[in-house]
Design an enzyme around this catalytic site. Structure first.
Site, PDB file in Angstrom:
ATOM      1  CB  SER A  60      -0.959  -0.054   1.193  1.00 28.43           C
ATOM      2  OG  SER A  60      -2.046   0.816   1.019  1.00 28.43           O
TER       3      SER A  60
ATOM      4  CG  ASP B   2      -2.548  16.903  14.248  1.00 22.85           C
ATOM      5  OD1 ASP B   2      -3.754  16.590  14.205  1.00 22.85           O
ATOM      6  OD2 ASP B   2      -2.005  17.421  15.232  1.00 22.85           O
TER       7      ASP B   2
ATOM      8  CG  HIS C 116      -5.495  -2.905   0.895  1.00 20.52           C
ATOM      9  ND1 HIS C 116      -4.828  -2.671  -0.291  1.00 20.52           N
ATOM     10  CD2 HIS C 116      -5.015  -1.996   1.788  1.00 20.52           C
ATOM     11  CE1 HIS C 116      -3.999  -1.660  -0.131  1.00 20.52           C
ATOM     12  NE2 HIS C 116      -4.091  -1.242   1.121  1.00 20.52           N
TER      13      HIS C 116
END
Length: 305
Positions: free
Chosen positions: A131, A227, A286
Site C-alpha cells: 500500500s 495531524d 487489501h
C-alpha cells in the site's frame, strides 16, 4: 540459525506483539519539509534487521498506512529462515517508533529509506512494499534503480487510490475518539473500539487501527501522527508523476478481493515497470500478508527464484 542482528529504536521504544507500545514523538527540525524544491531532510527511521548471508540481496519490507514494522514479524522470520537472506523491516516516518514530521510526501519517505539502506550497506535490495509502503518502494526504484535489485508492490499501483480507499474516513473517526484520563488500558481500548464502530463496521479494520492506541503519561493517544496524515491524505492516496521507468524485475502482488488495483491501471504499470508481472492471491483482501501469510511468503519465494 536465525539471529536478531540489529534493532534501532527511539530510547523509549518497546517492542510489542503487534506494534510497539510507545509513540515515536520526536519531531523533525523545522525546514525538514520538501517545500521550495529542496531535497527532503531524511529522518532516522526505526528498523529491525534479521541476520543472513551478506552476499545475497536483503529483503526490505515497508508497511502501509497506520501499520508498523512488526506487522511483518512472522513473515520476516519465515523468509530469513527459508531463504538465508537478511531481512529488514522499517517504520515509516510518522508511524511506529520512527520520528514525527509535518512532511508526509513520498519523496521524503523515499529519501528516508535511501539513507537507511546506504547506512546499513543493504543496497541493492529486494524491496517489498504494501500500500503506502508499495508507493514508497516504487518511487525509490524509479529514482534510484541501482539500489533495488527487484521490486514487489503489494496490492497497490502508481495511481490515485482515493476512490477505493476508506483511509480518510478512518482518520476522521480516529481523530474523533475521546478517552477519559486514567482509565485502564482494557477499558480505553473498549471505549475507542465503541467510538470507532459507529463509522468503521469491519471489526478486523478496527482491531488493526487500535494497534496504534498507546498510553502516554496516563493518557491514551494515537501513536501515528494523525495531524500530518490527515493534512497530507491526498498526497498519500496519489503518486508522484514520473517519466523514467524501472527496468528491474517487478511483481505486483494483488489481493483477489481487493479493489485497489484496477485493470485500468495496467497501462501505467507497464509504462513505469516494463518487466512487471501480475499475480493475484486468492481469498485475500487489501492486507494480503495478513489474510494469506503462507501464500504471501510462497509468492515472494517464487519471485526470488
Amino acid at each position: 540459525m536465525l539471529r536478531w542482528a540489529r534493532a534501532w529504536r527511539l530510547p523509549f521504544g518497546r517492542p510489542g506483539p503487534s506494534c510497539p507500545s510507545f509513540p515515536g514523538v520526536s519531531v523533525a527540525p523545522s525546514g525538514s519539509g520538501n517545500g521550495g524544491g529542496a531535497e527532503p531532510r531524511p529522518l532516522r527511521l526505526s528498523y529491525t534487521l534479521l541476520d543472513g548471508e551478506p552476499a545475497r540481496p536483503a529483503l526490505v519490507f515497508l508497511h502501509g498506512l497506520f501499520g508498523c514494522k512488526t506487522n511483518f514479524n512472522s513473515i520476516a522470520k519465515a523468509l530469513a529462515q527459508q531463504t538465508g537472506r537478511r531481512v529488514l523491516t522499517v517504520d515509516a516516518r510518522n508511524h511506529g517508533d520512527s520520528p514525527h514530521s509535518p512532511d508526509m510526501s513520498y519523496e521524503a519517505m523515499s529519501q528516508d529509506l535511501q539513507d537507511l539502506l546506504l547506512q546499513l550497506g543493504l543496497a541493492p535490495c529486494v524491496l517489498v512494499g504494501h500500500s503506502m509502503g508499495g508507493k514508497t518502494a516504487m518511487l525509490l526504484a524509479l529514482q534510484r534503480p541501482e539500489l533495488v535489485e527487484r521490486l514487489i508492490a503489494v496490492d497497490i499501483s502508481p495511481m490515485v487510490t482515493t476512490s477505493v480507499s476508506d483511509f480518510p474516513t478512518y482518520m476522521a473517526a480516529m481523530r474523533a475518539v475521546a478517552i477519559p484520563a486514567e482509565v485502564p488500558r482494557s477499558r480505553a481500548r473498549k471505549l475507542a473500539d465503541e467510538q470507532l464502530s459507529s463509522v468503521i463496521k469491519d471489526v478486523a479494520v478496527r482491531q488493526f487501527l487500535l494497534t496504534n492506541l498507546v498510553e502516554v503519561d496516563g493518557r491514551f493517544v494515537w501513536r501515528v501522527n494523525l495531524d500530518a496524515l490527515a493534512q497530507h491524505v491526498d498526497t498519500i492516496m496519489a503518486f508522484p508523476p514520473r517519466q523514467d521507468s524501472y527496468l528491474g524485475p517487478t511483481l505486483f502482488l494483488l489481493g483477489a478481493n481487493s479493489r485497489f488495483v484496477h485493470p485500468s491501471h495496467y497501462p501505467e504499470i507497464r509504462r513505469l515497470f516494463p518487466r512487471a508481472q501480475m499475480q493475484t492471491v486468492p481469498n485475500a483482501g487489501h492486507w494480503v500478508h495478513a489474510d494469506r501469510p503462507q501464500d504471501f511468503v510462497a509468492a515472494i519465494r517464487g519471485f526470488l527464484a
